[in-house]
Design a protein around this motif. Structure first.
Motif, PDB file in Angstrom:
ATOM      1  N   ASP A 103       0.827  -1.225   0.000  1.00 31.09           N
ATOM      2  CA  ASP A 103       0.000   0.000   0.000  1.00 31.09           C
ATOM      3  C   ASP A 103       0.851   1.261   0.000  1.00 31.09           C
ATOM      4  O   ASP A 103       0.578   2.195  -0.748  1.00 31.09           O
ATOM      5  CB  ASP A 103      -0.904   0.037   1.245  1.00 31.09           C
ATOM      6  CG  ASP A 103      -2.091  -0.887   1.062  1.00 31.09           C
ATOM      7  OD1 ASP A 103      -2.381  -1.243  -0.093  1.00 31.09           O
ATOM      8  OD2 ASP A 103      -2.701  -1.270   2.083  1.00 31.09           O
TER       9      ASP A 103
ATOM     10  N   PHE B 215       1.879   0.308  -4.547  1.00 30.32           N
ATOM     11  CA  PHE B 215       0.604   0.767  -5.108  1.00 30.32           C
ATOM     12  C   PHE B 215       0.538   2.302  -5.099  1.00 30.32           C
ATOM     13  O   PHE B 215       0.037   2.916  -6.038  1.00 30.32           O
ATOM     14  CB  PHE B 215      -0.575   0.178  -4.337  1.00 30.32           C
ATOM     15  CG  PHE B 215      -0.692  -1.331  -4.470  1.00 30.32           C
ATOM     16  CD1 PHE B 215      -0.024  -2.014  -5.479  1.00 30.32           C
ATOM     17  CD2 PHE B 215      -1.475  -2.073  -3.590  1.00 30.32           C
ATOM     18  CE1 PHE B 215      -0.122  -3.391  -5.610  1.00 30.32           C
ATOM     19  CE2 PHE B 215      -1.587  -3.455  -3.714  1.00 30.32           C
ATOM     20  CZ  PHE B 215      -0.906  -4.116  -4.717  1.00 30.32           C
ATOM     21  N   ARG B 216       1.059   2.905  -4.029  1.00 33.64           N
ATOM     22  CA  ARG B 216       1.027   4.372  -3.943  1.00 33.64           C
ATOM     23  C   ARG B 216       1.859   4.992  -5.067  1.00 33.64           C
ATOM     24  O   ARG B 216       1.422   5.942  -5.727  1.00 33.64           O
ATOM     25  CB  ARG B 216       1.560   4.789  -2.578  1.00 33.64           C
ATOM     26  CG  ARG B 216       1.503   6.256  -2.366  1.00 33.64           C
ATOM     27  CD  ARG B 216       1.720   6.607  -0.913  1.00 33.64           C
ATOM     28  NE  ARG B 216       1.944   8.036  -0.811  1.00 33.64           N
ATOM     29  CZ  ARG B 216       2.722   8.604   0.077  1.00 33.64           C
ATOM     30  NH1 ARG B 216       3.358   7.873   0.952  1.00 33.64           N
ATOM     31  NH2 ARG B 216       2.866   9.893   0.096  1.00 33.64           N
TER      32      ARG B 216
ATOM     33  N   ARG C   3       0.008   4.602  -8.372  1.00 31.42           N
ATOM     34  CA  ARG C   3      -1.147   5.506  -8.426  1.00 31.42           C
ATOM     35  C   ARG C   3      -0.661   6.937  -8.728  1.00 31.42           C
ATOM     36  O   ARG C   3      -1.196   7.623  -9.578  1.00 31.42           O
ATOM     37  CB  ARG C   3      -1.891   5.463  -7.081  1.00 31.42           C
ATOM     38  CG  ARG C   3      -3.322   5.943  -7.179  1.00 31.42           C
ATOM     39  CD  ARG C   3      -4.027   5.907  -5.835  1.00 31.42           C
ATOM     40  NE  ARG C   3      -4.323   4.567  -5.356  1.00 31.42           N
ATOM     41  CZ  ARG C   3      -3.815   3.996  -4.269  1.00 31.42           C
ATOM     42  NH1 ARG C   3      -2.945   4.631  -3.506  1.00 31.42           N
ATOM     43  NH2 ARG C   3      -4.170   2.777  -3.910  1.00 31.42           N
TER      44      ARG C   3
ATOM     45  N   GLU D  72      -3.902  -7.889  -9.944  1.00 32.43           N
ATOM     46  CA  GLU D  72      -5.259  -7.514  -9.556  1.00 32.43           C
ATOM     47  C   GLU D  72      -5.389  -5.989  -9.432  1.00 32.43           C
ATOM     48  O   GLU D  72      -6.352  -5.388  -9.917  1.00 32.43           O
ATOM     49  CB  GLU D  72      -5.549  -8.152  -8.190  1.00 32.43           C
ATOM     50  CG  GLU D  72      -6.987  -8.099  -7.776  1.00 32.43           C
ATOM     51  CD  GLU D  72      -7.141  -8.725  -6.401  1.00 32.43           C
ATOM     52  OE1 GLU D  72      -7.420  -9.928  -6.338  1.00 32.43           O
ATOM     53  OE2 GLU D  72      -6.931  -8.002  -5.403  1.00 32.43           O
ATOM     54  N   PHE D  73      -4.374  -5.366  -8.834  1.00 35.89           N
ATOM     55  CA  PHE D  73      -4.439  -3.926  -8.534  1.00 35.89           C
ATOM     56  C   PHE D  73      -4.464  -3.058  -9.801  1.00 35.89           C
ATOM     57  O   PHE D  73      -5.280  -2.139  -9.917  1.00 35.89           O
ATOM     58  CB  PHE D  73      -3.234  -3.540  -7.659  1.00 35.89           C
ATOM     59  CG  PHE D  73      -3.119  -2.070  -7.393  1.00 35.89           C
ATOM     60  CD1 PHE D  73      -3.862  -1.461  -6.380  1.00 35.89           C
ATOM     61  CD2 PHE D  73      -2.268  -1.270  -8.151  1.00 35.89           C
ATOM     62  CE1 PHE D  73      -3.753  -0.086  -6.135  1.00 35.89           C
ATOM     63  CE2 PHE D  73      -2.160   0.099  -7.912  1.00 35.89           C
ATOM     64  CZ  PHE D  73      -2.907   0.682  -6.903  1.00 35.89           C
ATOM     65  N   CYS D  74      -3.560  -3.354 -10.736  1.00 35.65           N
ATOM     66  CA  CYS D  74      -3.391  -2.443 -11.887  1.00 35.65           C
ATOM     67  C   CYS D  74      -4.664  -2.302 -12.726  1.00 35.65           C
ATOM     68  O   CYS D  74      -5.071  -1.174 -13.021  1.00 35.65           O
ATOM     69  CB  CYS D  74      -2.185  -2.865 -12.734  1.00 35.65           C
ATOM     70  SG  CYS D  74      -0.649  -2.472 -11.907  1.00 35.65           S
TER      71      CYS D  74
ATOM     72  N   LYS E 221      -7.858  -3.127 -11.770  1.00 29.93           N
ATOM     73  CA  LYS E 221      -8.997  -2.717 -10.945  1.00 29.93           C
ATOM     74  C   LYS E 221      -8.899  -1.279 -10.488  1.00 29.93           C
ATOM     75  O   LYS E 221      -9.855  -0.511 -10.542  1.00 29.93           O
ATOM     76  CB  LYS E 221      -9.043  -3.611  -9.686  1.00 29.93           C
ATOM     77  CG  LYS E 221     -10.238  -4.536  -9.659  1.00 29.93           C
ATOM     78  CD  LYS E 221     -10.393  -5.082  -8.280  1.00 29.93           C
ATOM     79  CE  LYS E 221     -11.220  -6.336  -8.327  1.00 29.93           C
ATOM     80  NZ  LYS E 221     -11.035  -7.167  -7.150  1.00 29.93           N
ATOM     81  N   ARG E 222      -7.744  -0.886  -9.990  1.00 29.97           N
ATOM     82  CA  ARG E 222      -7.587   0.441  -9.380  1.00 29.97           C
ATOM     83  C   ARG E 222      -7.059   1.505 -10.328  1.00 29.97           C
ATOM     84  O   ARG E 222      -7.286   2.682 -10.131  1.00 29.97           O
ATOM     85  CB  ARG E 222      -6.645   0.374  -8.166  1.00 29.97           C
ATOM     86  CG  ARG E 222      -7.066  -0.633  -7.148  1.00 29.97           C
ATOM     87  CD  ARG E 222      -8.112  -0.047  -6.223  1.00 29.97           C
ATOM     88  NE  ARG E 222      -8.644  -1.089  -5.366  1.00 29.97           N
ATOM     89  CZ  ARG E 222      -9.909  -1.184  -5.015  1.00 29.97           C
ATOM     90  NH1 ARG E 222     -10.784  -0.303  -5.461  1.00 29.97           N
ATOM     91  NH2 ARG E 222     -10.315  -2.149  -4.222  1.00 29.97           N
ATOM     92  N   LEU E 223      -6.293   1.065 -11.358  1.00 25.02           N
ATOM     93  CA  LEU E 223      -5.687   2.079 -12.229  1.00 25.02           C
ATOM     94  C   LEU E 223      -6.197   2.002 -13.661  1.00 25.02           C
ATOM     95  O   LEU E 223      -5.812   2.808 -14.500  1.00 25.02           O
ATOM     96  CB  LEU E 223      -4.152   1.918 -12.239  1.00 25.02           C
ATOM     97  CG  LEU E 223      -3.439   1.998 -10.885  1.00 25.02           C
ATOM     98  CD1 LEU E 223      -1.942   1.849 -11.056  1.00 25.02           C
ATOM     99  CD2 LEU E 223      -3.745   3.322 -10.181  1.00 25.02           C
TER     100      LEU E 223
END
Ligand SMILES: C[S@@+](CC[C@H](N)C(=O)[O-])C[C@H]1O[C@@H](n2cnc3c(N)ncnc32)[C@H](O)[C@@H]1O
Length: 233
Positions: free
Chosen positions: A147, A151-152, A155, A187-189, A191-193
């Motif tokens: 996080d 991820f920060r 982002r 999963e993050f890239c 979904k979140r970006l």
């Protein structure tokens, strides 16, 4: 062995005596820059010893921006840059910013980056320095590291990436030390970006005696790590 002394870790420690530490192979970095850099700007947010810089310099890309908080690398980067300036006339530009990637103000590069290409640290698996700015010093668990650092950073730097631009992220897991990054990033890239995973390139590591593949020892084993290629829509 950080409290993980067992047959596997003891064997790994012994085999490391014969292992030559290497940086990201510049030739491999060069093809990634050529394939995904569009002859433009490469942003490397964990620049390390300069493997990606050399690859980017050898590629068609015209500009390299490196970030790394390890100020002990400053003199050798200076020597490397200086040597290239003296011996290889070129029209390219490069710069290094000596800061933690997650603290950076990325606004100077908004909309300018064709390729984000890096090999970040794998949480605390390799400790490059004892400086307080190292991500393994700042975050004490894999969750806070994901996080607070990985991820920060992604982002914050996303607005730098041009539409249609790419991110090439070399990450790995380590079962022995409970480090799982690949699936979380995959999963993050999206979904979140809103980034699309378009390709996975296997990056072949230097052989090491007694390496294990799927738990089986394989002599001078050859292992690969994924380079995940994401694209901004
Ligand atoms: C795997 S190495 C990079 C290797 C590089 N690709 C090469 O070829 O030499 C990881 C790098 O991440 C850097 N690092 C550690 N904490 C960081 C942070 N907070 N922000 C950016 N980079 C960090 C380390 O200093 C180290 O140089």
């Amino acid at each position: 062995m950080r409290g993980h002394l067992n047959e596997v870790t003891a064997h790994a420690a012994a085999s490391m005596r014969l292992h030559i530490p290497t940086m990201f192979r510049p030739t491999a970095a060069q093809s990634i820059c050529d394939d995904f850099g569009n002859g433009g700007t490469v942003l490397d947010f964990s620049a390390g010893y300069g493997g990606n810089f050399l690859g980017s310099f050898g590629s068609r890309c015209q500009r390299y921006v490196g970030i790394d908080p390890n100020t002990a690398l400053k003199p050798s980067f200076g020597r490397m840059f200086g040597w290239i300036e003296r011996h290889h006339p070129h029209g390219k530009t490069w710069e290094m910013v000596w800061q933690p990637a997650e603290d950076m103000d990325y606004s100077p590069w908004h909309g300018e980056v064709d390729l984000v290409f890096t090999s970040p640290p794998y949480f605390d698996l390799q400790r490059y320095s004892d400086q307080q700015t190292q991500s393994w010093k700042r975050y004490s668990t894999i969750e806070t590291w994901l996080d607070g650092f990985l991820f920060r950073t992604l982002r914050n730097l996303k607005p730098c990436v041009k539409r249609g631009g790419h991110l090439a992220l070399n990450v790995a897991d380590n079962e022995t030390f409970g480090i799982r990054i690949i699936e979380r990033l995959v999963e993050f890239c999206p979904k979140r970006l809103g980034l699309r995973l378009v390709k996975v390139i296997p990056y072949l590591l230097a052989g090491r005696p007694g390496a294990r593949i799927k738990g089986k020892r394989v002599g001078w084993g050859q292992k690969a790590e994924p380079v995940l290629i994401f694209q901004r829509g």
